[in-house]
Design an enzyme around this catalytic site. Structure first.
Site, PDB file in Angstrom:
ATOM      1  N   CYS A 108     -34.081  33.356 -50.689  1.00 34.12           N
ATOM      2  CA  CYS A 108     -33.486  32.887 -49.437  1.00 34.12           C
ATOM      3  C   CYS A 108     -34.551  32.237 -48.554  1.00 34.12           C
ATOM      4  O   CYS A 108     -34.349  32.061 -47.358  1.00 34.12           O
ATOM      5  CB  CYS A 108     -32.769  34.014 -48.712  1.00 34.12           C
ATOM      6  SG  CYS A 108     -33.814  35.426 -48.374  1.00 34.12           S
ATOM      7  N   SER A 113     -36.064  49.627 -50.672  1.00 31.45           N
ATOM      8  CA  SER A 113     -37.046  50.468 -49.983  1.00 31.45           C
ATOM      9  C   SER A 113     -36.476  51.070 -48.705  1.00 31.45           C
ATOM     10  O   SER A 113     -37.118  51.907 -48.079  1.00 31.45           O
ATOM     11  CB  SER A 113     -38.302  49.646 -49.656  1.00 31.45           C
ATOM     12  OG  SER A 113     -37.934  48.540 -48.872  1.00 31.45           O
TER      13      SER A 113
END
Ligand code: SAH
Length: 407
Positions: free
Chosen positions: A350, A255
């Site tokens: 993560c 994005s």
């Protein structure tokens, strides 16, 4: 921060509760504020001697006056010369990397607690060193000076850059600073990992620049990648560029336009590598919301042979866990539906708060819902230059599962 870790002679004694002491005895290095017994008038960033309720010395630590993690242990012994200890720790961290890092001139040199230097992150990108200071103790001027002189002496970089996270400085009640050069003038360079080249711009980009923690996963993913590949959340092209040599077509989705612009510049750096594999000789970069794009592509019946999912951390706190799992599941479900039999899924998280077990469980549920059978090829984590300190679970955060869709 005049009195801070200041490499001073007189070390303050600070008592902690039994619960805090137990935590340290189990090998952790943090003591929470609620476990600090005598905390009046401890200057921010002080070097302190930590004692249990009976006055027994448990070690030496750095104190923060604002963080919930009030005490971060730096040694189980008493420290006479903090400056010398700091220097030794930096040298040890560099030596460790010399032994375990291969095929790259970009890696994490110092990973905070995992290198016994809590609050300090240092990355090397070829001839530029980038550092980030996260705690009061590490922000003290003598500490900074010692750090800069040791790094210069050992690595002789073209420049040393400090990256600031304003939010962290605010939380640590540190005076505001801006990202910039601490030494030298060079702010951009080119680094290499696994034979792939990348631009590094020290004063741009997310986090500390590139995602060095994925370095070994890039190489592993490339090993199993084939056919038409989709790299979702591609940032500056880390996975996509590694896949290019092995695949006939690669599409990267993110994005962030600046990230994709850098990805395209990175592709140009690796022309010959890309031309070896890709049919059209170009990686396609798409600026889009990954959730929308996957939904549309899945609905349109698009198919791939390799899909990488490497979203940002969805769970910033434990409270976000359920929502995070839902987010991961949506992405993985759509990806699994789009993979051809024999296809490879490389899926990452993560988020520290999502454990490997949680993540595997999510993937299993997504596979059931997608009516696919998947086999695990590799359960991976962060690259070895981001060491995991046993008994300090917070140092282990990255999960990367490589699997294959059977039918
Ligand atoms: N795989 C990358 C790192 C990804 S970091 C590498 O190895 O270098 C996460 C990326 O997700 C960032 O680049 C961020 O811009 C992007 N991102 C965040 N939310 C997004 C969304 N909803 N859709 C697409 N990209 C998104």
């Amino acid at each position: 921060m005049a009195q801070a870790a200041g490499i001073s002679d007189s070390v303050l004694k600070v008592g902690i509760s039994q619960r805090g002491a137990e935590r340290l005895k189990r090998g952790h290095v943090w003591v929470y504020r609620s476990d600090v017994v005598a905390e009046e008038s401890i200057p921010p960033g002080s070097l302190i001697t930590v004692c249990d309720s009976r006055g027994k010395v448990l070690g030496t630590a750095l104190y923060s006056s604002s963080s919930q993690i009030a005490v971060r242990l730096i040694s189980q012994d008493s420290v006479v010369d903090f400056s010398a200890l700091l220097r030794q720790r930096i040298v040890d961290a560099i030596t460790y990397r010399e032994n375990i890092v291969h095929d790259t001139n970009a890696y994490r040199l110092i990973f905070s607690e995992a290198d016994f230097l809590p609050g300090l992150i240092v990355d090397r990108y070829n001839d530029i060193v980038s550092l980030q200071i996260l705690t009061q103790g590490m922000d003290a001027t003598p500490v900074r000076n010692s750090l800069i002189s040791t790094l210069t002496e050992r690595l002789n970089p073209a420049s040393i850059v400090e990256r600031i996270d304003p939010k962290i400085r605010q939380l640590e009640q540190l005076p505001p600073r801006i990202s910039g050069l601490l030494q030298g003038e060079k702010t951009s360079t080119i680094f290499t990992m696994n034979g792939v080249q990348f631009h590094f711009d020290a004063l741009e980009g997310q986090k500390t620049g590139a995602f060095l923690d994925q370095r070994e996963n890039y190489a592993a993913a490339a090993q199993y990648a084939h056919g038409e590949a989709l790299d979702v959340f591609c940032y500056q092209g880390g996975f996509a560029l590694h896949l290019a040599a092995k695949c006939s077509q690669v599409t990267g989705v993110d994005s962030s336009r600046p990230a994709l612009e850098m990805a395209d510049r990175n592709a140009a750096l690796n022309r010959s590598l890309i031309e070896r594999g890709l049919k059209g000789n170009e990686i396609e970069w798409i600026e889009a919301n990954a959730f929308d794009l996957l939904k549309d592509y899945a609905a349109a019946g698009r198919q791939y042979d390799t899909i990488v999912l490497d979203p940002p951390a969805f769970a910033k706190t434990r409270r976000d866990l359920d929502a995070a799992i839902r987010g991961y599941k949506e992405l993985n479900l759509r990806a699994l539906k789009m993979l051809r039999p024999g296809g490879t899924l490389v899926t990452c998280s993560c988020s520290y708060h999502v454990s490997q077990a949680d993540f595997l469980d999510m993937l299993g549920t997504a596979a059931v819902d997608a009516h696919r059978r998947i086999r695990l090829i590799e359960l991976r984590g962060q690259a070895k230059d981001h060491p995991i300190l046993l008994n300090v679970p917070e140092t282990s955060y990255l999960k990367c599962i490589i699997s294959t869709v059977s039918y």
